[in-house]
Scaffold this motif. Structure first.
Motif, mmCIF file in Angstrom:
data_model
loop_
_atom_site.group_PDB
_atom_site.id
_atom_site.type_symbol
_atom_site.label_atom_id
_atom_site.label_comp_id
_atom_site.label_asym_id
_atom_site.label_seq_id
_atom_site.Cartn_x
_atom_site.Cartn_y
_atom_site.Cartn_z
ATOM 1 N N TYR A 21 0.708 -1.252 -0.008
ATOM 2 C CA TYR A 21 0.154 0.234 -0.084
ATOM 3 C C TYR A 21 0.806 1.264 0.015
ATOM 4 C CZ TYR A 21 -4.048 -3.166 1.169
ATOM 5 O OH TYR A 21 -4.869 -4.084 0.931
ATOM 6 N N ALA A 22 0.246 2.288 -0.495
ATOM 7 C CA ALA A 22 1.055 3.585 -0.495
ATOM 8 C C ALA A 22 1.560 4.098 0.724
ATOM 9 C CB ALA A 22 -0.099 4.635 -0.961
ATOM 10 N N ASP A 23 0.953 3.672 2.036
ATOM 11 C CA ASP A 23 1.448 4.252 3.275
ATOM 12 C C ASP A 23 2.643 3.323 3.628
ATOM 13 O OD1 ASP A 23 0.320 1.780 3.921
ATOM 14 O OD2 ASP A 23 -1.261 2.649 5.219
ATOM 15 N N GLY A 24 3.024 2.333 2.968
ATOM 16 C CA GLY A 24 4.253 1.545 3.355
ATOM 17 C C GLY A 24 3.716 0.285 3.839
ATOM 18 N N ARG A 25 2.502 0.128 4.069
ATOM 19 C CA ARG A 25 2.025 -1.399 4.663
ATOM 20 C C ARG A 25 2.458 -2.391 3.583
ATOM 21 N NH1 ARG A 25 -3.323 -2.000 5.430
ATOM 22 N NH2 ARG A 25 -3.594 -0.015 4.035
ATOM 23 N N THR A 26 2.782 -3.522 3.997
ATOM 24 C CA THR A 26 2.911 -4.696 3.144
ATOM 25 C C THR A 26 1.943 -5.749 3.959
ATOM 26 O OG1 THR A 26 4.814 -5.551 4.031
ATOM 27 C CG2 THR A 26 4.988 -4.190 1.988
ATOM 28 N N VAL A 27 1.114 -6.411 3.228
ATOM 29 C CA VAL A 27 0.268 -7.584 3.606
ATOM 30 C C VAL A 27 0.562 -8.869 2.958
ATOM 31 C CG1 VAL A 27 -2.006 -8.255 4.106
ATOM 32 C CG2 VAL A 27 -1.374 -5.917 4.417
ATOM 33 N N PRO A 28 1.095 -10.045 3.679
ATOM 34 C CA PRO A 28 1.260 -11.293 2.914
ATOM 35 C C PRO A 28 -0.134 -11.866 2.618
ATOM 36 C CG PRO A 28 2.512 -10.930 5.021
ATOM 37 C CD PRO A 28 1.705 -9.751 4.817
ATOM 38 N N ALA A 68 -4.006 -2.302 -8.212
ATOM 39 C CA ALA A 68 -3.678 -1.159 -9.276
ATOM 40 C C ALA A 68 -2.844 -1.599 -10.235
ATOM 41 C CB ALA A 68 -3.229 0.230 -8.583
ATOM 42 N N ALA A 69 -1.825 -2.387 -10.184
ATOM 43 C CA ALA A 69 -0.721 -2.844 -10.925
ATOM 44 C C ALA A 69 -0.310 -4.107 -10.341
ATOM 45 C CB ALA A 69 0.421 -1.835 -11.044
ATOM 46 N N VAL A 70 0.523 -4.976 -10.899
ATOM 47 C CA VAL A 70 1.224 -5.975 -10.589
ATOM 48 C C VAL A 70 2.727 -6.156 -11.050
ATOM 49 C CG1 VAL A 70 1.298 -8.596 -10.979
ATOM 50 C CG2 VAL A 70 -0.960 -7.442 -10.969
ATOM 51 N N ILE A 208 14.393 -7.934 -25.456
ATOM 52 C CA ILE A 208 15.014 -7.318 -23.980
ATOM 53 C C ILE A 208 14.119 -5.888 -23.766
ATOM 54 C CG2 ILE A 208 16.873 -6.595 -22.806
ATOM 55 C CD1 ILE A 208 18.643 -8.215 -24.281
ATOM 56 N N GLY A 209 13.581 -5.487 -22.715
ATOM 57 C CA GLY A 209 13.033 -4.417 -22.427
ATOM 58 C C GLY A 209 13.417 -3.921 -21.083
ATOM 59 N N PRO A 210 12.919 -2.621 -20.524
ATOM 60 C CA PRO A 210 13.110 -2.030 -19.270
ATOM 61 C C PRO A 210 12.560 -3.185 -17.971
ATOM 62 C CG PRO A 210 11.153 -1.033 -20.252
ATOM 63 C CD PRO A 210 11.636 -2.026 -21.007
ATOM 64 N N THR A 211 12.849 -2.629 -16.998
ATOM 65 C CA THR A 211 12.578 -3.704 -15.623
ATOM 66 C C THR A 211 11.046 -3.148 -15.252
ATOM 67 O OG1 THR A 211 13.704 -2.062 -14.261
ATOM 68 C CG2 THR A 211 14.820 -4.006 -14.915
ATOM 69 N N SER A 212 10.754 -1.881 -15.419
ATOM 70 C CA SER A 212 9.183 -1.284 -14.954
ATOM 71 C C SER A 212 8.746 -0.334 -16.221
ATOM 72 C CB SER A 212 9.321 -0.435 -13.948
ATOM 73 O OG SER A 212 10.421 0.752 -13.876
ATOM 74 N N GLY A 213 7.761 -0.367 -16.089
ATOM 75 C CA GLY A 213 6.932 0.453 -17.316
ATOM 76 C C GLY A 213 5.626 -0.260 -17.724
ATOM 77 N N GLU A 435 5.582 2.972 -9.129
ATOM 78 C CA GLU A 435 6.130 4.043 -9.591
ATOM 79 C C GLU A 435 5.887 4.204 -11.098
ATOM 80 O OE1 GLU A 435 10.000 4.353 -6.545
ATOM 81 O OE2 GLU A 435 10.306 3.655 -8.546
ATOM 82 N N ALA A 436 5.703 2.825 -11.620
ATOM 83 C CA ALA A 436 5.438 2.907 -13.146
ATOM 84 C C ALA A 436 4.017 3.473 -13.481
ATOM 85 C CB ALA A 436 5.383 1.766 -13.775
ATOM 86 N N ILE A 437 3.058 3.595 -12.230
ATOM 87 C CA ILE A 437 1.755 4.115 -12.506
ATOM 88 C C ILE A 437 1.422 5.209 -11.783
ATOM 89 C CG2 ILE A 437 0.755 1.798 -13.138
ATOM 90 C CD1 ILE A 437 -0.528 1.666 -10.200
ATOM 91 N N GLY A 438 2.804 6.016 -11.372
ATOM 92 C CA GLY A 438 2.546 7.188 -10.661
ATOM 93 C C GLY A 438 2.253 7.200 -9.277
#
Length: 482
Positions: A21-28, A68-70, A208-213, A435-438
């Motif tokens: 999550y944007a607030d830094g939480r990570t949930v397994p 929102a993204a994977v 071969i492409g970028p790591t994010s985008g 970051e790739a989706i802002g």
């Protein structure tokens, strides 16, 4: 409010889904172990269909969330072949630990090929990297040869297989490609001479492409979700720790132990450690670093438990005796060979200094010290090229062992920050995907600090002598086998 980012960490022993999550939480969200197969000595394999099913289960588990993204991180050098038309794997995944191609890389070294490989990729000739494994598949698997003749063969690291099946795009990222011995660091493109050297058809390799985008879309339940990050697990962990400036580094102590440091915008010299691409955001220049690995870290501990050197992990958290290395007992954790900075794949693990008084506890103390001292060899190789700034963040299962982490801090000579959360690799993947989706994911909270103390006099010298003895033994046995 924007939903979480789903990070899928596809590792050597398990596949894990984590919501960030944007607030830094990570949930397994989900964790699935997969089978490890050892069909012959030195061979290590996974079932590609099982790994893909585990990733699909992670996506399904996230269907109830407004993802929102994977992002996906991968094992790095593990690779396979499959049919372009059916998607069916042609044999198992050959895992990064596998050394079935040792004879091939030794032959190429004897033929003088190593300067070409190292000069263009920064990597030594070693079966650890994907190129010799992919060449082995083409030579040894009849179905692969048939598909190559029909123009239907696809070859790649596991990420390329997953992305082909999940997004419909046959692609890999530049960081993973830099671990194959097939991509030139100066061009960030597949190298025709290297492909010919290893017997890998260029036409069968992914783009071969970028790591994010914008990397495609994947199904997450009934929804289609942007797929925005794909990267090697070690690079993901570095990013997860927030290490982005030259001199910043991290240590991961998982199945193997890996040190990774940021160097900047140009490929660095190696000094026994390996230049590698860390990441490349779409539309930006690649960021480079230095990498060095110890093949057996937690794997060595698990081996010791399996043969009865200890039963419960609490037994090896602390010891009442002086350091084993100061008592003349050393363990070299070369159970799958010696990686950086030695690159002696034929070496095997050894205890040096055993006596009739040696106990199982002594052996475990030496084993933990040996892993720490091997990691220190890697950090010194990296520090010879770029100064490392402490404290060094540390993650992975072994970072929970207080005896090991104190020995590691002392051996490295820098304070350590022990990760406060177990999902650093997934966090790095999630940060890149977000970051790739802002979207920004807050950095992790600092973990516990381990303060470095001086290493006992003579400890590093004694361990270096044990490593040298192990290498000489490997060389003598190799000469005997000829």
């Amino acid at each position: 409010m924007t939903g979480p980012v789903l990070a899928i960490d596809q590792g050597t022993t398990s596949t894990r889904a984590v919501l960030a999550y944007a607030d830094g939480r990570t949930v397994p969200l989900l964790s699935r172990e997969h089978r490890q197969s050892y069909p012959r000595p030195g061979w290590v394999e996974h079932d590609a269909d099982e790994l893909l099913a585990d990733i699909a289960a992670c996506l399904d588990a996230a269907a109830a969330y407004d993802v929102a993204a994977v992002g996906l991180d991968n094992q790095g050098e593990s690779c396979l072949a499959w049919d372009a038309e059916t998607g069916r794997p042609v044999g198992p995944v050959i895992v990064w630990q596998d050394d079935r191609t040792s004879a091939v890389t030794e032959r190429l070294r004897g033929e003088g090929a190593e300067p070409l490989v190292t000069g263009r990729t920064g990597l030594p000739l070693d079966p650890y990297f994907s190129a010799s494994k992919l060449g082995w598949i083409v030579r040894e698997v009849p179905e692969a040869r048939r598909l190559a003749r029909a123009g239907r063969l696809r070859l790649g690291t596991t990420d390329a297989y997953f992305r082909d099946r999940l997004t419909g795009r046959f692609e890999t990222d530049v960081a993973t490609a830099s671990r194959t011995s097939l991509m030139a660091l100066d061009t960030l493109a597949w190298d025709a001479d290297l492909a010919a050297l290893f017997g890998v058809p260029l036409a069968a390799l992914p783009a071969i492409g970028p790591t994010s985008g914008e990397l495609g879309h994947v199904r997450c339940g009934a929804r289609t979700v942007p797929f925005t990050a794909s990267i090697v697990d070690q690079q993901a962990a570095l990013y997860g720790h927030g290490c982005t400036r030259p001199g910043e580094a991290k240590i991961t102590c998982g199945t193997g132990a890996f040190v990774l440091a940021v160097t900047g915008a140009r490929p660095p010299a190696g000094s026994g450690a390996l230049p590698t691409v860390l990441w490349q955001r779409a539309g930006e220049a690649a960021v480079f670093g230095l990498d060095g690995g110890v093949y057996a870290a937690a794997a060595a501990v698990n081996w010791a438990r399996r043969i009865g050197l200890f039963a419960e992990f609490a037994e090896i958290d602390r010891f009442d005796t002086p350091r084993a290395i100061t008592r003349g007992l050393a363990f070299v954790p070369a159970l799958s060979g010696l990686a950086a900075p030695h690159w002696e794949r034929g070496a095997r693990g050894s205890f040096v200094g055993l006596s009739l008084e040696t106990s199982r506890s002594d052996m475990m103390q030496a084993l933990l010290e040996g892993v720490a001292l091997r990691i220190a060899e890697v950090t010194r190789a990296i520090a010879a090229v770029t100064a490392l700034s402490g404290p060094l963040p540390v993650d992975g299962g072994l970072s929970a062992n207080p005896y090991f982490t104190q020995m590691l801090a002392d051996a490295v000579g820098l304070d350590l920050n022990i990760a406060a959360m177990p999902d650093v690799t997934a966090r790095g993947t999630a940060r890149l995907a977000a970051e790739a989706i802002g979207m920004a994911v807050a950095p992790p909270a600092p973990g516990g600090r381990v303060t470095a103390a001086p290493l006992p006099a003579g400890a590093a010298t004694r361990f270096a002598a044990a490593v040298s003895a192990t290498r000489r033994l490997a060389d003598s046995w190799h000469d005997t086998d000829r």
